[in-house]
Design a protein around this motif. Sequence first.
Motif, PDB file in Angstrom:
ATOM      1  N   LEU A 158      -7.535  -1.778  -4.439  1.00 26.59           N
ATOM      2  CA  LEU A 158      -8.760  -1.024  -3.885  1.00 26.59           C
ATOM      3  C   LEU A 158      -8.639   0.212  -3.660  1.00 26.59           C
ATOM      4  CD1 LEU A 158     -10.306  -3.395  -1.260  1.00 26.59           C
ATOM      5  CD2 LEU A 158     -10.833  -3.456  -3.947  1.00 26.59           C
ATOM      6  N   LEU A 159      -7.298   0.571  -3.086  1.00 21.23           N
ATOM      7  CA  LEU A 159      -6.998   2.054  -3.121  1.00 21.23           C
ATOM      8  C   LEU A 159      -6.606   2.699  -4.539  1.00 21.23           C
ATOM      9  CD1 LEU A 159      -6.403   4.187  -0.789  1.00 21.23           C
ATOM     10  CD2 LEU A 159      -4.132   3.339  -0.821  1.00 21.23           C
TER      11      LEU A 159
ATOM     12  N   VAL B 261      -9.823   3.676  -6.072  1.00 23.25           N
ATOM     13  CA  VAL B 261     -10.532   5.163  -5.345  1.00 23.25           C
ATOM     14  C   VAL B 261      -9.465   6.329  -5.980  1.00 23.25           C
ATOM     15  CG1 VAL B 261     -10.814   6.367  -3.252  1.00 23.25           C
ATOM     16  CG2 VAL B 261     -10.825   3.855  -3.463  1.00 23.25           C
ATOM     17  N   TYR B 262      -8.227   6.132  -6.074  1.00 24.91           N
ATOM     18  CA  TYR B 262      -7.571   7.525  -6.362  1.00 24.91           C
ATOM     19  C   TYR B 262      -7.852   7.724  -7.963  1.00 24.91           C
ATOM     20  CZ  TYR B 262      -4.367   7.159  -2.512  1.00 24.91           C
ATOM     21  OH  TYR B 262      -3.877   6.984  -1.175  1.00 24.91           O
TER      22      TYR B 262
ATOM     23  N   ARG C 297     -10.553   6.941  -9.489  1.00 26.48           N
ATOM     24  CA  ARG C 297     -11.720   7.633  -9.885  1.00 26.48           C
ATOM     25  C   ARG C 297     -11.765   9.060  -9.336  1.00 26.48           C
ATOM     26  NH1 ARG C 297     -15.533   2.713  -7.434  1.00 26.48           N
ATOM     27  NH2 ARG C 297     -15.607   1.494  -9.551  1.00 26.48           N
ATOM     28  N   ALA C 298     -10.764   9.551  -8.498  1.00 27.40           N
ATOM     29  CA  ALA C 298     -10.925  10.784  -7.940  1.00 27.40           C
ATOM     30  C   ALA C 298     -10.197  11.481  -8.992  1.00 27.40           C
ATOM     31  CB  ALA C 298      -9.935  10.880  -6.575  1.00 27.40           C
TER      32      ALA C 298
ATOM     33  N   HIS D  27     -12.257  11.983 -12.325  1.00 27.59           N
ATOM     34  CA  HIS D  27     -13.189  12.959 -12.020  1.00 27.59           C
ATOM     35  C   HIS D  27     -12.588  14.241 -12.072  1.00 27.59           C
ATOM     36  CE1 HIS D  27     -16.184  15.290  -9.368  1.00 27.59           C
ATOM     37  NE2 HIS D  27     -17.031  14.694 -10.036  1.00 27.59           N
TER      38      HIS D  27
ATOM     39  N   TYR E 232       2.368  11.922   2.354  1.00 26.67           N
ATOM     40  CA  TYR E 232       2.297  10.724   3.434  1.00 26.67           C
ATOM     41  C   TYR E 232       0.751  10.106   3.315  1.00 26.67           C
ATOM     42  CZ  TYR E 232       1.944   8.187   7.935  1.00 26.67           C
ATOM     43  OH  TYR E 232       1.698   7.438   8.707  1.00 26.67           O
ATOM     44  N   LYS E 233       0.984   9.169   2.673  1.00 27.06           N
ATOM     45  CA  LYS E 233      -0.571   8.343   2.076  1.00 27.06           C
ATOM     46  C   LYS E 233      -1.637   8.649   3.256  1.00 27.06           C
ATOM     47  CE  LYS E 233      -0.058   4.855  -0.692  1.00 27.06           C
ATOM     48  NZ  LYS E 233      -0.037   3.432  -1.064  1.00 27.06           N
ATOM     49  N   PRO E 234      -1.410   8.014   4.366  1.00 27.21           N
ATOM     50  CA  PRO E 234      -2.579   8.081   5.342  1.00 27.21           C
ATOM     51  C   PRO E 234      -3.008   9.500   5.547  1.00 27.21           C
ATOM     52  CG  PRO E 234      -0.972   6.535   6.079  1.00 27.21           C
ATOM     53  CD  PRO E 234      -0.233   7.270   4.719  1.00 27.21           C
TER      54      PRO E 234
ATOM     55  N   THR F 279      -3.103  11.982   3.251  1.00 22.94           N
ATOM     56  CA  THR F 279      -3.197  12.806   2.119  1.00 22.94           C
ATOM     57  C   THR F 279      -4.651  12.609   1.698  1.00 22.94           C
ATOM     58  OG1 THR F 279      -0.926  12.637   1.438  1.00 22.94           O
ATOM     59  CG2 THR F 279      -2.631  13.358  -0.082  1.00 22.94           C
ATOM     60  N   SER F 280      -5.431  13.736   1.802  1.00 22.77           N
ATOM     61  CA  SER F 280      -6.925  13.448   1.122  1.00 22.77           C
ATOM     62  C   SER F 280      -6.866  13.363  -0.418  1.00 22.77           C
ATOM     63  CB  SER F 280      -7.806  14.561   1.688  1.00 22.77           C
ATOM     64  OG  SER F 280      -7.389  15.892   0.915  1.00 22.77           O
ATOM     65  N   LEU F 281      -8.205  12.877  -0.743  1.00 23.00           N
ATOM     66  CA  LEU F 281      -8.202  12.869  -2.329  1.00 23.00           C
ATOM     67  C   LEU F 281      -8.030  14.230  -2.751  1.00 23.00           C
ATOM     68  CD1 LEU F 281     -11.056  10.093  -2.644  1.00 23.00           C
ATOM     69  CD2 LEU F 281      -8.522   9.872  -3.102  1.00 23.00           C
ATOM     70  N   GLN F 282      -8.772  15.338  -2.204  1.00 21.88           N
ATOM     71  CA  GLN F 282      -8.688  16.518  -2.611  1.00 21.88           C
ATOM     72  C   GLN F 282      -7.309  16.982  -2.723  1.00 21.88           C
ATOM     73  OE1 GLN F 282     -11.133  18.751   0.152  1.00 21.88           O
ATOM     74  NE2 GLN F 282     -11.641  20.259  -1.488  1.00 21.88           N
TER      75      GLN F 282
ATOM     76  N   VAL G  61      -5.513  15.423  -5.794  1.00 20.75           N
ATOM     77  CA  VAL G  61      -5.940  16.044  -6.921  1.00 20.75           C
ATOM     78  C   VAL G  61      -5.320  17.374  -7.288  1.00 20.75           C
ATOM     79  CG1 VAL G  61      -8.147  17.011  -8.328  1.00 20.75           C
ATOM     80  CG2 VAL G  61      -8.040  14.737  -7.148  1.00 20.75           C
TER      81      VAL G  61
ATOM     82  N   THR H 289      -6.419   3.464   5.220  1.00 21.53           N
ATOM     83  CA  THR H 289      -6.274   4.717   4.307  1.00 21.53           C
ATOM     84  C   THR H 289      -7.365   4.400   3.150  1.00 21.53           C
ATOM     85  OG1 THR H 289      -3.828   4.803   4.751  1.00 21.53           O
ATOM     86  CG2 THR H 289      -4.812   5.838   2.733  1.00 21.53           C
ATOM     87  N   THR H 290      -7.531   3.042   3.137  1.00 21.17           N
ATOM     88  CA  THR H 290      -8.513   2.838   1.846  1.00 21.17           C
ATOM     89  C   THR H 290      -9.847   3.248   2.309  1.00 21.17           C
ATOM     90  OG1 THR H 290      -7.084   1.035   1.158  1.00 21.17           O
ATOM     91  CG2 THR H 290      -9.095   0.938   0.347  1.00 21.17           C
TER      92      THR H 290
ATOM     93  N   ARG I  45     -10.275   6.911   2.352  1.00 22.73           N
ATOM     94  CA  ARG I  45     -10.536   7.622   0.934  1.00 22.73           C
ATOM     95  C   ARG I  45     -11.607   7.114   0.294  1.00 22.73           C
ATOM     96  NH1 ARG I  45      -6.043   9.589   3.128  1.00 22.73           N
ATOM     97  NH2 ARG I  45      -8.080  10.542   4.061  1.00 22.73           N
TER      98      ARG I  45
ATOM     99  N   GLU J  91     -14.397   9.324   1.356  1.00 19.40           N
ATOM    100  CA  GLU J  91     -14.281  10.701   0.993  1.00 19.40           C
ATOM    101  C   GLU J  91     -14.699  10.986  -0.476  1.00 19.40           C
ATOM    102  OE1 GLU J  91     -10.194  11.879   1.128  1.00 19.40           O
ATOM    103  OE2 GLU J  91     -10.724  13.968  -0.008  1.00 19.40           O
ATOM    104  N   LEU J  92     -14.677   9.679  -1.140  1.00 23.67           N
ATOM    105  CA  LEU J  92     -14.716   9.894  -2.696  1.00 23.67           C
ATOM    106  C   LEU J  92     -15.951  10.490  -3.170  1.00 23.67           C
ATOM    107  CD1 LEU J  92     -13.339   9.142  -5.515  1.00 23.67           C
ATOM    108  CD2 LEU J  92     -14.467   6.688  -5.353  1.00 23.67           C
TER     109      LEU J  92
ATOM    110  N   LEU K 106     -16.371  14.017  -2.553  1.00 25.54           N
ATOM    111  CA  LEU K 106     -15.545  14.692  -3.410  1.00 25.54           C
ATOM    112  C   LEU K 106     -16.084  15.007  -4.678  1.00 25.54           C
ATOM    113  CD1 LEU K 106     -12.219  15.984  -3.961  1.00 25.54           C
ATOM    114  CD2 LEU K 106     -12.133  13.907  -5.060  1.00 25.54           C
ATOM    115  N   THR K 107     -16.455  13.984  -5.252  1.00 25.48           N
ATOM    116  CA  THR K 107     -17.100  13.911  -6.563  1.00 25.48           C
ATOM    117  C   THR K 107     -18.475  14.182  -6.720  1.00 25.48           C
ATOM    118  OG1 THR K 107     -18.065  11.642  -6.470  1.00 25.48           O
ATOM    119  CG2 THR K 107     -15.762  12.107  -7.079  1.00 25.48           C
TER     120      THR K 107
ATOM    121  N   TYR L 285     -10.688  -8.030  -4.803  1.00 27.10           N
ATOM    122  CA  TYR L 285      -9.207  -8.039  -5.352  1.00 27.10           C
ATOM    123  C   TYR L 285      -9.276  -8.692  -6.635  1.00 27.10           C
ATOM    124  CZ  TYR L 285      -6.987  -5.550  -1.442  1.00 27.10           C
ATOM    125  OH  TYR L 285      -6.856  -4.526  -0.498  1.00 27.10           O
TER     126      TYR L 285
END
Lengths: 127, 241
Positions: free
Chosen positions: A12-13, A16-17, A19-20, A23, A107-109, A111-114, A117, B28-29, B32, B35-36, B39-40, B103
């Motif tokens: 799932l994560l 999201v990554y 797609r960002a 984009h 550090y993943k928790p 780190t924003s998508l921005q 990127v 975190t999921t 994010r 945020e998606l 951001l987009t 999943y």
Amino acid sequence: MSHILLIEPNTLLATVYTRALQHAGHSVARVTGAQAGIDAADRRRPDIVITELHLPQHSGIEFLHEFRSYAEWQQVPIVLNTALTGTQVAPVMQALHRDLGIREILYKPRTSLQDLVRVAREHALAA
Amino acid sequence: MDVSDSTEGVRADSLLLSVAEHLKVPLTTIARQAELGQLTGQVELTDAAAIRVQANAALTLVDSYLLGLELMNRHADLQLEPVSVSSTLNDAAHDLERFANYYQVQLEVEVGGRFGPVMSHPQGLRAALLSLGFALVEAQAAQDMRGPRRVTLATHRTPLGIVAGVYGHYEALSAERWRAALGLAGKARQPITSLMPGSGAGLFVADAILRSMDTRLRVGRYLKQSGLAATLQPSRQLAFV
């Protein structure tokens, strides 16, 4: 833009990554584990690798050693995007930077998508 | 605080560390995902249903952990009662379905034959199976493998009792690795790398709950799948369910 190999065990994560990063104009090869990461890099050489250190079946360190053992991938920038905190990474920090050429540790928790990127763009450009 | 006299049980403080470590991933999921869309500039990319699925899984783990602590504290005088395993498995599968869909893991329930209730703690058994299910669905999704990903909640009878467990395609899972993982819970970042990348909190919470009911998780096989299961004792009382 750049071709990114994203190794993220949580699907799932990873979605999201992906797609960002897409984009932002990058193409992304997304896998969940170490072996699939090697296979994906074999199919198309990545411009940058973004990986977690916690991987199923193999540790991320094992993946990094194997990845760097191939001559054609020794200069590929690698960024760690991990749930490990700074203190948890500290014991292997020197090896990560000196022996494995890790460019940046996120550090993943926190780190924003921005930020992800931006870091991908900076290291891809530097390469 | 051990859940039993056995040194193999995961201590409550190690369990808390394991749960805290695990919760980083769903939180975190969620962050994010939220945020998606921003951001987009495409609001539709923020998948509200995925956020709900992750939040529910995280909340279930917290609830199971708290129930586990409560049962551990009441271990000496915990009252067990007749519980239908097949109903509990079906209930757990219902709660897991949406999570598994996200999943891309196919979920199945298999009840191998007809048998009466077992002696257990109804909420405890359900929480243990649910916790185990969430963990093993996530683990199945993270496996490097080709072909369909399937997780089965199954129960069958053995000479030792009624076995209830969760099974899938986990090639590297073994009794030795599971024993080692119990010793590493809350101490190692990846106590059971062969099965999953994270802290394995759901597995240890399930095991702690089951230990408070005088059973435990063991590595088992169901048809061609491997997984973790507990042996439960049949109820000698008249079965109403």
